[in-house]
Design a protein around this motif. Structure first.
Motif, PDB file in Angstrom:
ATOM      1  N   THR A  89     -38.245  42.347   1.322  1.00  0.00           N
ATOM      2  CA  THR A  89     -38.431  43.739   0.593  1.00  0.00           C
ATOM      3  C   THR A  89     -37.926  44.861   1.322  1.00  0.00           C
ATOM      4  N   GLN A  90     -38.349  44.916   2.559  1.00  0.00           N
ATOM      5  CA  GLN A  90     -37.962  45.962   3.250  1.00  0.00           C
ATOM      6  C   GLN A  90     -36.550  45.987   4.076  1.00  0.00           C
ATOM      7  N   ALA A  91     -35.859  44.870   3.742  1.00  0.00           N
ATOM      8  CA  ALA A  91     -34.692  44.539   4.590  1.00  0.00           C
ATOM      9  C   ALA A  91     -33.301  44.718   3.952  1.00  0.00           C
ATOM     10  N   VAL A  92     -33.589  45.255   2.536  1.00  0.00           N
ATOM     11  CA  VAL A  92     -32.517  45.493   1.760  1.00  0.00           C
ATOM     12  C   VAL A  92     -31.562  46.865   2.252  1.00  0.00           C
ATOM     13  N   LYS A  93     -30.309  46.257   2.602  1.00  0.00           N
ATOM     14  CA  LYS A  93     -29.235  47.421   3.061  1.00  0.00           C
ATOM     15  C   LYS A  93     -28.123  47.432   2.231  1.00  0.00           C
ATOM     16  N   ILE A  94     -27.602  48.507   1.709  1.00  0.00           N
ATOM     17  CA  ILE A  94     -26.563  48.865   0.800  1.00  0.00           C
ATOM     18  C   ILE A  94     -25.246  49.707   1.378  1.00  0.00           C
ATOM     19  N   ILE A  95     -24.355  48.972   1.268  1.00  0.00           N
ATOM     20  CA  ILE A  95     -23.001  49.647   2.249  1.00  0.00           C
ATOM     21  C   ILE A  95     -22.055  49.779   0.927  1.00  0.00           C
ATOM     22  N   ARG A  96     -21.719  50.920   1.063  1.00  0.00           N
ATOM     23  CA  ARG A  96     -20.433  50.945   0.062  1.00  0.00           C
ATOM     24  C   ARG A  96     -19.016  51.025   0.683  1.00  0.00           C
ATOM     25  N   ALA A  98     -14.668  51.326  -0.107  1.00  0.00           N
ATOM     26  CA  ALA A  98     -13.653  51.888  -1.096  1.00  0.00           C
ATOM     27  C   ALA A  98     -13.475  50.978  -2.229  1.00  0.00           C
ATOM     28  N   ASP A  99     -13.601  49.698  -2.250  1.00  0.00           N
ATOM     29  CA  ASP A  99     -13.419  48.755  -3.514  1.00  0.00           C
ATOM     30  C   ASP A  99     -14.682  47.693  -3.538  1.00  0.00           C
ATOM     31  N   SER A 100     -15.619  47.943  -3.156  1.00  0.00           N
ATOM     32  CA  SER A 100     -16.746  46.958  -2.923  1.00  0.00           C
ATOM     33  C   SER A 100     -18.202  47.750  -2.857  1.00  0.00           C
ATOM     34  N   THR A 101     -19.216  47.068  -3.098  1.00  0.00           N
ATOM     35  CA  THR A 101     -20.520  47.296  -2.459  1.00  0.00           C
ATOM     36  C   THR A 101     -21.133  46.207  -2.218  1.00  0.00           C
ATOM     37  N   LEU A 102     -21.492  46.258  -0.936  1.00  0.00           N
ATOM     38  CA  LEU A 102     -22.305  44.928  -0.079  1.00  0.00           C
ATOM     39  C   LEU A 102     -23.693  45.284  -0.211  1.00  0.00           C
ATOM     40  N   VAL A 103     -24.489  44.469  -0.688  1.00  0.00           N
ATOM     41  CA  VAL A 103     -25.729  44.402  -0.625  1.00  0.00           C
ATOM     42  C   VAL A 103     -26.175  43.318   0.237  1.00  0.00           C
ATOM     43  N   GLN A 126     -26.129  37.844   1.322  1.00  0.00           N
ATOM     44  CA  GLN A 126     -25.409  38.996   0.766  1.00  0.00           C
ATOM     45  C   GLN A 126     -24.880  38.779  -0.127  1.00  0.00           C
ATOM     46  N   LEU A 127     -24.571  40.146  -1.192  1.00  0.00           N
ATOM     47  CA  LEU A 127     -23.827  40.053  -2.407  1.00  0.00           C
ATOM     48  C   LEU A 127     -22.670  41.054  -2.251  1.00  0.00           C
ATOM     49  N   ASN A 128     -21.564  40.703  -2.129  1.00  0.00           N
ATOM     50  CA  ASN A 128     -20.243  41.663  -2.037  1.00  0.00           C
ATOM     51  C   ASN A 128     -19.609  41.637  -3.609  1.00  0.00           C
TER      52      ASN A 128
END
Length: 150
Positions: A89-96, A98-103, A126-128
């Protein structure tokens, strides 16, 4: 007729079954297996629910418009329902991008197995949003982003 060809002592020895040491070995192997499953199983169950949480998030068509807080809240809700706690639960990183979001949920667990023997388990899911059909397989090396930020 085959019984007559074998001596009586040899026939009885063949039917005695396992010895004390044989049973002791079977019990020791079973106990070791049970210990490993009971210590490592919960981490793999949590990893399964982390993957399912990302799958459910990938079904959300508006994920690109969601803020980072909303994405984390959605995952936290799923984790609470499925009793996932601690490091995932603490390791969730979100990277935005230009054309996608990476969780990304990338974490490592150290579980003591015996006296001074630990098992280290690494999980990387990961979810891209650009490729939601490939959900949960790590497509991007997050370490590259961390090195760029430093």
């Amino acid at each position: 007729m085959a019984i007559q060809h074998l001596s009586g002592g040899r026939l009885l020895r063949a039917q005695r079954g396992m010895s004390y040491w044989g049973w002791l070995l079977v019990i020791a192997v079973f106990g070791f297996g049970l210990t490993v499953v009971s210590k490592l199983g919960p981490a793999y169950i949590d990893a399964h629910f982390v993957e399912e949480g990302l799958h459910s998030l990938s079904q959300n068509s508006g994920i690109r418009e969601m803020s980072n807080t909303e994405i984390k809240r959605e995952l936290d809700r799923y984790f609470t329902i499925n009793n996932v706690r601690g490091e995932p639960t603490q390791a969730v990183k979100i990277i935005r991008g230009a054309d996608s979001t990476l969780v990304s949920i990338n974490y490592e667990l150290r579980q003591p197995l015996f006296h001074n023997v630990d098992v280290v388990m690494k999980f990387d899911k990961q979810l891209n949003t650009a490729k939601p059909e490939l959900c949960c397989e790590p497509l991007v090396d997050i370490e590259q982003f961390r090195r760029r930020e430093d």
